[in-house]
Design an enzyme around this catalytic site. Structure first.
Site, PDB file in Angstrom:
ATOM      1  N   ASP A  12      -1.861  -7.391   6.662  1.00 50.69           N
ATOM      2  CA  ASP A  12      -1.781  -6.679   5.399  1.00 50.69           C
ATOM      3  C   ASP A  12      -0.364  -6.908   4.851  1.00 50.69           C
ATOM      4  O   ASP A  12       0.562  -7.228   5.613  1.00 50.69           O
ATOM      5  CB  ASP A  12      -2.049  -5.193   5.639  1.00 50.69           C
ATOM      6  CG  ASP A  12      -1.815  -4.357   4.398  1.00 50.69           C
ATOM      7  OD1 ASP A  12      -2.417  -4.652   3.347  1.00 50.69           O
ATOM      8  OD2 ASP A  12      -1.005  -3.411   4.480  1.00 50.69           O
ATOM      9  N   ASP A  14       1.395  -4.864   1.818  1.00 51.52           N
ATOM     10  CA  ASP A  14       2.151  -3.702   1.353  1.00 51.52           C
ATOM     11  C   ASP A  14       2.186  -2.600   2.402  1.00 51.52           C
ATOM     12  O   ASP A  14       1.147  -2.126   2.867  1.00 51.52           O
ATOM     13  CB  ASP A  14       1.534  -3.173   0.060  1.00 51.52           C
ATOM     14  CG  ASP A  14       1.462  -4.259  -1.011  1.00 51.52           C
ATOM     15  OD1 ASP A  14       2.520  -4.808  -1.345  1.00 51.52           O
ATOM     16  OD2 ASP A  14       0.356  -4.578  -1.472  1.00 51.52           O
TER      17      ASP A  14
END
Length: 227
Positions: A12, A14
């Site tokens: 991922d 953010d």
């Protein structure tokens, strides 16, 4: 999991690789102010950490009775975010180290994010990660965002890897759930300390309860390569 296939690692972006949430909060706050919502707080924003931008705006649009279409809100938020991200985005040092260790070890890697592709492509160079992480999937390019598994499955296809041979690195419950639905192992590094007790986060295969302050690249690398 196959012992002969290198483990692929899907990050991922953010809150996991980079601390972009302050920029997303400020971008969302600016957009909502344009539509008569002056009191959007960090606590309001935290409700949507780990959820795609479009899905977030769809909820906020209904909640605040905003007449503008979600595509207009999305364009405004992306523009505001890109301006902020270009000015400053920090990579988490231990995450940067892990990505470099995996690259040196020959592990396939990808970024699978709820952000738009322009946002991902703006952040990675600024964080010094664009030469390490070259395979990118945006949730806007798949049918359903997290917690659906689509973005992780798309990343596995691009890497030419079976889901069972993938490890996801995530910071939020929707992403951990998406990894589970994809049939992938998951390392959870909660961005919000309180989320360490979330049942989804607690179910991760490897959990760093203290988030980024506890995350150790060597420990994560050793766990990945043993799989």
């Amino acid at each position: 999991m196959s012992t002969s296939t290198p483990v692929a690692v899907i990050f991922d972006l953010d809150g996991t690789l980079v601390d972009s949430e302050p920029n997303y909060y400020e971008a969302g706050k600016r957009v909502l102010q344009q539509f008569g919502v002056p009191d959007f707080t960090w606590e309001d924003h935290a409700e949507f950490i780990g959820i795609g931008t479009r899905e977030t705006l769809e909820v906020l649009r209904q909640r605040h009775g905003i007449d503008a279409p979600v595509d207009e809100l999305l364009d405004l938020k992306n523009a505001a975010y890109l301006e902020l991200a270009a000015a400053h985005t920090d990579a988490f040092p231990q995450m940067h180290k892990l990505a470099e260790m995996l690259q040196a070890n020959g592990n396939p890697m990808a970024v699978a994010s709820g952000s738009s592709r322009p946002a991902i492509e703006a952040v990675l160079p600024g964080a010094g990660l664009d030469s390490v992480l070259t395979t990118i999937v945006s949730a806007e390019e798949v049918t359903h965002g997290k917690p659906a598994p689509d973005v992780f499955l798309a990343a596995a296809r691009l890497l030419g890897t079976r889901p069972a041979d993938c490890v996801v690195v995530e910071d939020a419950p929707p992403g951990v759930e998406a990894a589970r639905r994809a049939g992938m192992r998951c390392i959870a590094v909660p961005y919000l300390p309180a989320q360490a007790d979330d049942p989804l986060v607690a179910s991760a295969d490897l959990l760093f309860r203290g988030g980024q302050r506890e995350f150790d690249a060597q420990r994560a690398f050793d766990w990945i390569v043993r799989k």
